[in-house]
Design a protein around this motif. Structure first.
Motif, PDB file in Angstrom:
ATOM      1  N   HIS A 172      41.305  57.352  50.497  1.00  0.00           N
ATOM      2  CA  HIS A 172      41.024  57.155  49.069  1.00  0.00           C
ATOM      3  C   HIS A 172      41.440  55.738  48.692  1.00  0.00           C
ATOM      4  CE1 HIS A 172      41.615  58.653  44.653  1.00  0.00           C
ATOM      5  NE2 HIS A 172      40.804  57.632  44.746  1.00  0.00           N
ATOM      6  N   ILE A 173      40.489  54.942  48.238  1.00  0.00           N
ATOM      7  CA  ILE A 173      40.743  53.565  47.813  1.00  0.00           C
ATOM      8  C   ILE A 173      40.407  53.446  46.336  1.00  0.00           C
ATOM      9  CG2 ILE A 173      40.119  51.141  48.138  1.00  0.00           C
ATOM     10  CD1 ILE A 173      39.434  51.888  51.068  1.00  0.00           C
ATOM     11  N   ASP A 174      41.376  53.006  45.557  1.00  0.00           N
ATOM     12  CA  ASP A 174      41.231  52.836  44.112  1.00  0.00           C
ATOM     13  C   ASP A 174      41.747  51.434  43.777  1.00  0.00           C
ATOM     14  OD1 ASP A 174      41.128  53.037  41.352  1.00  0.00           O
ATOM     15  OD2 ASP A 174      42.810  54.445  41.192  1.00  0.00           O
ATOM     16  N   LEU A 175      40.927  50.421  44.045  1.00  0.00           N
ATOM     17  CA  LEU A 175      41.362  49.030  43.874  1.00  0.00           C
ATOM     18  C   LEU A 175      41.552  48.711  42.393  1.00  0.00           C
ATOM     19  CD1 LEU A 175      39.330  47.036  46.528  1.00  0.00           C
ATOM     20  CD2 LEU A 175      41.721  47.728  46.586  1.00  0.00           C
ATOM     21  N   LYS A 176      42.799  48.699  41.975  1.00  0.00           N
ATOM     22  CA  LYS A 176      43.126  48.539  40.557  1.00  0.00           C
ATOM     23  C   LYS A 176      42.675  47.191  39.997  1.00  0.00           C
ATOM     24  CE  LYS A 176      45.136  52.502  39.909  1.00  0.00           C
ATOM     25  NZ  LYS A 176      44.533  53.513  39.043  1.00  0.00           N
ATOM     26  N   TYR A 177      42.662  46.134  40.815  1.00  0.00           N
ATOM     27  CA  TYR A 177      42.284  44.825  40.282  1.00  0.00           C
ATOM     28  C   TYR A 177      40.770  44.628  40.226  1.00  0.00           C
ATOM     29  CZ  TYR A 177      47.244  44.091  40.781  1.00  0.00           C
ATOM     30  OH  TYR A 177      48.606  44.231  40.679  1.00  0.00           O
ATOM     31  N   ALA A 178      40.016  45.608  40.673  1.00  0.00           N
ATOM     32  CA  ALA A 178      38.565  45.612  40.473  1.00  0.00           C
ATOM     33  C   ALA A 178      38.213  46.417  39.220  1.00  0.00           C
ATOM     34  CB  ALA A 178      37.859  46.186  41.696  1.00  0.00           C
ATOM     35  N   PHE A 229      51.711  52.400  38.627  1.00  0.00           N
ATOM     36  CA  PHE A 229      51.394  51.171  39.348  1.00  0.00           C
ATOM     37  C   PHE A 229      51.311  50.024  38.346  1.00  0.00           C
ATOM     38  CE2 PHE A 229      48.041  48.157  40.607  1.00  0.00           C
ATOM     39  CZ  PHE A 229      48.604  47.664  41.771  1.00  0.00           C
ATOM     40  N   ASP A 230      51.826  48.879  38.732  1.00  0.00           N
ATOM     41  CA  ASP A 230      51.821  47.679  37.888  1.00  0.00           C
ATOM     42  C   ASP A 230      52.680  47.835  36.638  1.00  0.00           C
ATOM     43  OD1 ASP A 230      50.553  45.629  39.182  1.00  0.00           O
ATOM     44  OD2 ASP A 230      48.797  45.583  37.895  1.00  0.00           O
ATOM     45  N   GLU A 231      53.562  48.813  36.612  1.00  0.00           N
ATOM     46  CA  GLU A 231      54.495  48.942  35.494  1.00  0.00           C
ATOM     47  C   GLU A 231      55.664  48.007  35.794  1.00  0.00           C
ATOM     48  OE1 GLU A 231      57.313  52.301  33.490  1.00  0.00           O
ATOM     49  OE2 GLU A 231      55.316  52.947  34.133  1.00  0.00           O
ATOM     50  N   MET A 232      55.641  46.845  35.197  1.00  0.00           N
ATOM     51  CA  MET A 232      56.632  45.823  35.485  1.00  0.00           C
ATOM     52  C   MET A 232      57.885  46.061  34.656  1.00  0.00           C
ATOM     53  SD  MET A 232      54.879  44.579  37.755  1.00  0.00           S
ATOM     54  CE  MET A 232      53.297  44.022  38.339  1.00  0.00           C
ATOM     55  N   ASN A 270      45.129  47.637  35.200  1.00  0.00           N
ATOM     56  CA  ASN A 270      46.141  46.774  35.804  1.00  0.00           C
ATOM     57  C   ASN A 270      46.840  45.982  34.700  1.00  0.00           C
ATOM     58  OD1 ASN A 270      44.868  43.979  35.535  1.00  0.00           O
ATOM     59  ND2 ASN A 270      43.242  45.067  36.625  1.00  0.00           N
ATOM     60  N   ILE A 271      47.812  45.159  35.048  1.00  0.00           N
ATOM     61  CA  ILE A 271      48.617  44.472  34.033  1.00  0.00           C
ATOM     62  C   ILE A 271      47.836  43.503  33.160  1.00  0.00           C
ATOM     63  CG2 ILE A 271      50.834  44.705  35.186  1.00  0.00           C
ATOM     64  CD1 ILE A 271      50.559  41.839  36.172  1.00  0.00           C
ATOM     65  N   THR A 272      46.667  43.057  33.603  1.00  0.00           N
ATOM     66  CA  THR A 272      45.873  42.150  32.779  1.00  0.00           C
ATOM     67  C   THR A 272      45.011  42.902  31.766  1.00  0.00           C
ATOM     68  OG1 THR A 272      43.915  42.075  34.198  1.00  0.00           O
ATOM     69  CG2 THR A 272      45.712  40.525  34.714  1.00  0.00           C
ATOM     70  N   GLY A 273      44.751  44.193  32.031  1.00  0.00           N
ATOM     71  CA  GLY A 273      43.891  44.985  31.156  1.00  0.00           C
ATOM     72  C   GLY A 273      42.416  44.735  31.377  1.00  0.00           C
ATOM     73  N   GLN A 333      39.221  32.557  32.227  1.00  0.00           N
ATOM     74  CA  GLN A 333      38.614  32.604  30.893  1.00  0.00           C
ATOM     75  C   GLN A 333      38.067  34.011  30.631  1.00  0.00           C
ATOM     76  OE1 GLN A 333      37.794  30.125  33.127  1.00  0.00           O
ATOM     77  NE2 GLN A 333      38.984  28.513  32.169  1.00  0.00           N
ATOM     78  N   HIS A 334      37.497  34.637  31.685  1.00  0.00           N
ATOM     79  CA  HIS A 334      36.969  35.989  31.540  1.00  0.00           C
ATOM     80  C   HIS A 334      38.092  36.968  31.183  1.00  0.00           C
ATOM     81  CE1 HIS A 334      34.903  39.766  32.438  1.00  0.00           C
ATOM     82  NE2 HIS A 334      35.951  40.081  33.157  1.00  0.00           N
ATOM     83  N   THR A 335      39.242  36.789  31.835  1.00  0.00           N
ATOM     84  CA  THR A 335      40.333  37.747  31.651  1.00  0.00           C
ATOM     85  C   THR A 335      41.217  37.411  30.460  1.00  0.00           C
ATOM     86  OG1 THR A 335      41.657  36.539  33.246  1.00  0.00           O
ATOM     87  CG2 THR A 335      40.415  38.425  34.077  1.00  0.00           C
TER      88      THR A 335
END
Length: 191
Positions: free
Chosen positions: A18-24, A122-125, A28-31, A187-189
């Motif tokens: 199971h792959i769930d790439l959070k940064y795709a 995940f990504d809870e800093m 994630n922390i950027t939203g 700029q996108h993010t």
């Protein structure tokens, strides 16, 4: 070690994983999504360790879920902009072990596919994300210990500040890699 590394496609190598790439995704922390492509890649040495981890998890009736693996340096720069705290994100001038293909972010599911509670997302800093934090309930701490045992048994080592992050021993001795896939611009993010 050769300068040029041919990363291995995790999804093709382990089709049942199971792959769930959070940064795709925006989860994630950027939203917002950072990766333009949902490619899950690792150095061949990390693939060997991942194969062992998958086997060990299976012996315990558990399955791994991959949240991140190889990370382009452009993505690392965007994460640093979102969270410039070296406790959680490595400054791009140093270089993340993800950008070497030697680090992986994972969690566990039970046999039915339910993600185990790790006491922090995940990504809870936050301090709750540290491996052994007193605010983490005992059941979630046991789940973290299970994840640690599986990953350590496979040859990975963890870091103290993120329960989900594992890497090869000596990961930083591997060379930083040129970006293997595109990222959305900062700029996108809106970072």
């Amino acid at each position: 070690m050769p300068e040029e590394c041919h990363l291995v496609d995790v999804a093709k190598t382990f089709p049942a994983l199971h792959i769930d790439l959070k940064y795709a995704t925006a989860d994630n922390i950027t939203g917002q999504p950072i990766y333009q492509e949902a490619l899950c890649l690792l150095h061949p040495d990390a693939i060997t360790a991942l194969a062992k981890a998958i086997g060990i998890a299976s012996l315990a009736g558990l399955r791994l879920v991959v949240y991140d693996a190889y990370r382009p340096q452009q993505a690392q720069a965007q994460l640093w902009q979102a969270c410039p705290d070296p406790q959680y994100v490595v400054d791009v001038s140093i270089g993340s072990n993800h950008s070497r293909g030697t680090a992986i972010d994972v969690t566990l599911t039970d046999e039915s596919g339910k993600v185990l509670d790790m006491g922090a997302g995940f990504d809870e800093m936050h301090d709750r994300s540290h491996q052994y934090h007193p605010s983490v309930p005992p059941d979630a701490q046991r789940n973290r210990l299970l994840l640690n045992a599986i990953m350590f048994g496979a040859g990975f080592v963890g870091i103290t500040s993120e329960w989900w992050h594992f890497e090869l021993p000596g990961a930083a001795s591997y060379p930083l890699l040129d970006d293997r896939f595109a990222c959305f611009s900062s700029q996108h993010t809106s970072l």
